[in-house]
Design a protein around this motif. Structure first.
Motif, mmCIF file in Angstrom:
data_model
loop_
_atom_site.group_PDB
_atom_site.id
_atom_site.type_symbol
_atom_site.label_atom_id
_atom_site.label_comp_id
_atom_site.label_asym_id
_atom_site.label_seq_id
_atom_site.Cartn_x
_atom_site.Cartn_y
_atom_site.Cartn_z
ATOM 1 N N CYS A 15 0.837 -1.203 0.000
ATOM 2 C CA CYS A 15 0.000 0.000 0.000
ATOM 3 C C CYS A 15 0.873 1.256 0.000
ATOM 4 O O CYS A 15 1.856 1.341 0.739
ATOM 5 N N TYR A 17 0.324 3.949 1.331
ATOM 6 C CA TYR A 17 0.221 4.652 2.612
ATOM 7 C C TYR A 17 0.794 3.847 3.780
ATOM 8 O O TYR A 17 0.761 4.297 4.911
ATOM 9 N N CYS A 20 0.265 3.721 7.731
ATOM 10 C CA CYS A 20 -0.424 5.010 7.864
ATOM 11 C C CYS A 20 -0.290 5.571 9.281
ATOM 12 O O CYS A 20 -0.579 6.736 9.512
ATOM 13 N N HIS A 21 0.113 4.735 10.229
ATOM 14 C CA HIS A 21 0.400 5.149 11.604
ATOM 15 C C HIS A 21 1.751 4.548 11.984
ATOM 16 O O HIS A 21 2.106 3.470 11.520
ATOM 17 N N CYS A 29 -3.886 -4.256 8.657
ATOM 18 C CA CYS A 29 -4.557 -3.395 7.681
ATOM 19 C C CYS A 29 -6.000 -3.831 7.430
ATOM 20 O O CYS A 29 -6.701 -3.213 6.623
ATOM 21 N N CYS A 32 -8.599 -1.046 7.625
ATOM 22 C CA CYS A 32 -7.972 0.153 7.070
ATOM 23 C C CYS A 32 -8.865 1.358 7.313
ATOM 24 O O CYS A 32 -8.415 2.388 7.814
ATOM 25 N N THR A 60 -6.015 10.443 13.389
ATOM 26 C CA THR A 60 -4.638 10.411 12.912
ATOM 27 C C THR A 60 -3.696 9.695 13.872
ATOM 28 O O THR A 60 -2.817 8.949 13.447
#
Length: 80
Positions: A15, A17, A20-21, A29, A32, A60
């Protein structure tokens, strides 16, 4: 113990991203898009942004749905 992809865990390193964290060794994932996002009371650690008189949930900094050990907790919340 290495966690492998299954119905309970999926790690998509391809991916664009991913991750992403930050800060997780095993990154799930599978959720997601967090299925708990619409809930006012979720077990994660969201913050809220006020914009144009609207309160928007900001996840976030939340890693709750990406922690493999939370799979059963998420399913229980979705059932209830």
């Amino acid at each position: 113990m290495k966690i492998v992809n299954s119905h309970r865990f999926f790690e998509n390193k391809a991916c664009q991203y991913f991750p992403c964290h930050q800060g997780l060794q095993d990154f799930n994932c599978l959720f997601c898009y967090c299925p708990l996002y619409p809930r006012e009371n979720c077990p994660g650690n969201p913050s809220y942004i006020e914009t144009d008189g609207k309160r928007i949930k900001d996840c976030t900094d939340c890693t709750f749905p990406h922690q493999p050990e939370n799979y059963d907790k998420i399913l229980c919340m979705l059932k209830g």
